[in-house]
Design a protein around this motif. Structure first.
Motif, mmCIF file in Angstrom:
data_model
loop_
_atom_site.group_PDB
_atom_site.id
_atom_site.type_symbol
_atom_site.label_atom_id
_atom_site.label_comp_id
_atom_site.label_asym_id
_atom_site.label_seq_id
_atom_site.Cartn_x
_atom_site.Cartn_y
_atom_site.Cartn_z
ATOM 1 N N ASP A 1 50.984 54.777 44.488
ATOM 2 C CA ASP A 1 50.303 54.171 45.534
ATOM 3 C C ASP A 1 51.380 54.405 46.653
ATOM 4 O O ASP A 1 52.346 53.584 46.859
ATOM 5 C CB ASP A 1 50.211 52.744 45.322
ATOM 6 C CG ASP A 1 49.498 52.041 46.394
ATOM 7 O OD1 ASP A 1 49.655 52.383 47.666
ATOM 8 O OD2 ASP A 1 48.829 51.070 46.277
ATOM 9 N N PHE B 1 41.981 40.848 42.231
ATOM 10 C CA PHE B 1 41.237 41.721 42.484
ATOM 11 C C PHE B 1 41.836 43.238 42.675
ATOM 12 O O PHE B 1 41.524 44.195 41.999
ATOM 13 C CB PHE B 1 40.289 41.563 43.692
ATOM 14 C CG PHE B 1 39.448 42.371 44.035
ATOM 15 C CD1 PHE B 1 39.743 43.465 44.802
ATOM 16 C CD2 PHE B 1 38.052 42.402 43.561
ATOM 17 C CE1 PHE B 1 38.837 44.419 45.340
ATOM 18 C CE2 PHE B 1 37.329 43.511 43.593
ATOM 19 C CZ PHE B 1 37.321 44.192 44.551
ATOM 20 N N SER B 2 43.203 43.207 43.339
ATOM 21 C CA SER B 2 43.760 44.338 43.642
ATOM 22 C C SER B 2 44.225 45.028 42.328
ATOM 23 O O SER B 2 44.182 46.118 42.123
ATOM 24 C CB SER B 2 44.843 44.216 44.498
ATOM 25 O OG SER B 2 46.126 43.451 43.913
ATOM 26 N N GLN C 1 53.550 51.763 39.519
ATOM 27 C CA GLN C 1 52.455 51.665 40.754
ATOM 28 C C GLN C 1 52.876 52.470 41.939
ATOM 29 O O GLN C 1 51.900 52.802 42.392
ATOM 30 C CB GLN C 1 52.138 50.078 40.720
ATOM 31 C CG GLN C 1 51.082 49.526 40.026
ATOM 32 C CD GLN C 1 50.751 48.079 40.117
ATOM 33 O OE1 GLN C 1 51.649 47.109 39.873
ATOM 34 N NE2 GLN C 1 49.689 47.763 40.586
ATOM 35 N N GLU D 1 41.036 45.895 40.177
ATOM 36 C CA GLU D 1 40.317 47.188 40.777
ATOM 37 C C GLU D 1 41.074 48.373 40.226
ATOM 38 O O GLU D 1 40.199 49.628 40.015
ATOM 39 C CB GLU D 1 40.390 47.219 42.252
ATOM 40 C CG GLU D 1 39.451 47.853 43.121
ATOM 41 C CD GLU D 1 39.599 48.134 44.511
ATOM 42 O OE1 GLU D 1 38.745 48.222 45.002
ATOM 43 O OE2 GLU D 1 40.663 47.617 45.119
ATOM 44 N N GLN D 2 42.461 48.243 39.898
ATOM 45 C CA GLN D 2 42.975 49.826 39.469
ATOM 46 C C GLN D 2 42.400 49.814 38.078
ATOM 47 O O GLN D 2 42.547 51.079 37.668
ATOM 48 C CB GLN D 2 44.497 49.572 39.394
ATOM 49 C CG GLN D 2 44.975 49.252 40.793
ATOM 50 C CD GLN D 2 46.569 48.825 40.667
ATOM 51 O OE1 GLN D 2 47.112 48.888 39.459
ATOM 52 N NE2 GLN D 2 46.917 48.246 42.052
ATOM 53 N N ARG E 1 55.004 39.969 43.837
ATOM 54 C CA ARG E 1 53.889 39.834 43.703
ATOM 55 C C ARG E 1 53.529 38.406 42.881
ATOM 56 O O ARG E 1 52.813 38.590 42.022
ATOM 57 C CB ARG E 1 52.697 40.721 43.022
ATOM 58 C CG ARG E 1 52.682 42.157 43.853
ATOM 59 C CD ARG E 1 52.015 43.339 43.246
ATOM 60 N NE ARG E 1 51.767 44.200 44.290
ATOM 61 C CZ ARG E 1 50.598 45.088 44.113
ATOM 62 N NH1 ARG E 1 49.788 45.024 43.045
ATOM 63 N NH2 ARG E 1 50.215 46.109 44.949
ATOM 64 N N THR F 1 36.992 40.022 38.080
ATOM 65 C CA THR F 1 38.020 38.804 38.995
ATOM 66 C C THR F 1 37.285 37.476 38.715
ATOM 67 O O THR F 1 37.757 36.556 38.806
ATOM 68 C CB THR F 1 38.129 39.302 40.351
ATOM 69 O OG1 THR F 1 38.579 40.867 40.515
ATOM 70 C CG2 THR F 1 39.262 38.530 41.001
ATOM 71 N N GLU G 1 42.701 37.248 45.514
ATOM 72 C CA GLU G 1 43.097 38.669 46.189
ATOM 73 C C GLU G 1 43.916 39.485 45.340
ATOM 74 O O GLU G 1 43.765 40.609 45.149
ATOM 75 C CB GLU G 1 43.638 38.387 47.549
ATOM 76 C CG GLU G 1 42.588 38.102 48.398
ATOM 77 C CD GLU G 1 43.212 37.316 49.714
ATOM 78 O OE1 GLU G 1 42.602 36.614 50.642
ATOM 79 O OE2 GLU G 1 44.284 37.520 49.933
ATOM 80 N N LYS G 2 45.093 38.805 44.680
ATOM 81 C CA LYS G 2 45.832 39.478 43.898
ATOM 82 C C LYS G 2 45.221 39.982 42.810
ATOM 83 O O LYS G 2 45.550 41.290 42.245
ATOM 84 C CB LYS G 2 47.000 38.612 43.595
ATOM 85 C CG LYS G 2 47.991 37.911 44.884
ATOM 86 C CD LYS G 2 49.367 38.618 44.780
ATOM 87 C CE LYS G 2 49.978 37.811 46.104
ATOM 88 N NZ LYS G 2 50.970 38.848 46.653
ATOM 89 N N PRO H 1 37.363 49.696 38.850
ATOM 90 C CA PRO H 1 36.813 49.712 39.994
ATOM 91 C C PRO H 1 35.325 49.247 40.266
ATOM 92 O O PRO H 1 34.950 48.354 41.051
ATOM 93 C CB PRO H 1 36.975 50.786 40.676
ATOM 94 C CG PRO H 1 37.642 51.663 39.663
ATOM 95 C CD PRO H 1 38.046 50.963 38.470
#
Length: 216
Positions: free
Chosen positions: A47, A165-166, A43, A169-170, A98, A180, A162-163, A173
């Motif tokens: 990123d 979703f991130s 990742q 999303e990868q 994470r 989520t 939040e975790k 998207p």
């Protein structure tokens, strides 16, 4: 052999990205980052912001290890200041994993003697072992404490959301919000498993995608 080859390739790629900005410490920083799970390293390579953050944390840990060896021989006041700093640095390194429990795990690790904490900061492999152990303990506590605190549970769900979703999303998207939302209907321990295990997350996302497809 394959794993070793993968790590070697990842190491070369990481080194080439780290070297231009951190010539003196490039080898040490690369070595520290290579102790992270392969999925996290992959990742990072995709990123830039994530890689930069991880490199900065590792760099601060290196600098802190040097400083703290001097502080260890200093006054009591200096030592208490160093303890605050240790907590900050440890939190940043723990947060790279994470887990969704960075603050709690950091608190647990800080209960050890200062020398042990310094060792964790300078030895990423040891840190990873301690993070995994602390996470296991927290999961066991979670099962025992199911309905104890509704408000903190809501905060935890927000953080997990939040975790998740991130990561979702990868993968997808376009439908990250819907997927989520569906995953958040699972219980807390299952969500932690998804965050800790990319393969399980991928399976859960595919199931959610299939469900969304049948609704439309």
């Amino acid at each position: 052999m394959d794993k070793e080859d993968d790590l070697e390739t990842l190491g070369e790629q990481l080194y080439s990205l780290i070297y231009p900005k951190h010539k003196e410490n490039a080898a040490k920083l690369t070595g520290m980052l290579l102790e992270l799970p392969v999925a996290v390293l992959s990742q990072m390579l995709q990123d830039e912001a994530m890689l930069t953050a991880a490199v900065e944390k590792a760099l601060r840990a290196l600098q802190l290890a040097l400083k703290s060896s001097e502080v260890a021989r200093g006054d009591e006041d200096d030592v208490s200041e160093a303890s605050d700093s240790l907590g900050d640095q440890l939190f940043e390194l723990v947060d790279v994993y994470r887990t969704g429990h960075s603050q709690k795990i950091t608190g647990m690790l800080l209960e050890q003697q200062k020398e042990a904490v310094l060792q964790l900061l300078s030895d990423p492999k040891l840190l990873e072992e301690h993070v995994n152990l602390a996470l296991k303990t927290l999961k066991e506590q979670n099962i025992e404490e199911t309905d104890l605190s509704d408000t903190s549970e809501a905060d935890e769900t927000d953080r997990l959301g939040e975790k998740l979703f991130s990561l979702v999303e990868q993968v997808d998207p376009l439908h990250a919000n819907d997927i989520t939302g569906m995953l958040l209907e699972m219980d807390s321990s299952s969500l932690h498993q998804l965050l800790a295990d990319r393969a399980k997350l991928d399976v859960a996302v595919k199931k959610a995608q299939a469900a969304l497809g049948s609704e439309s």
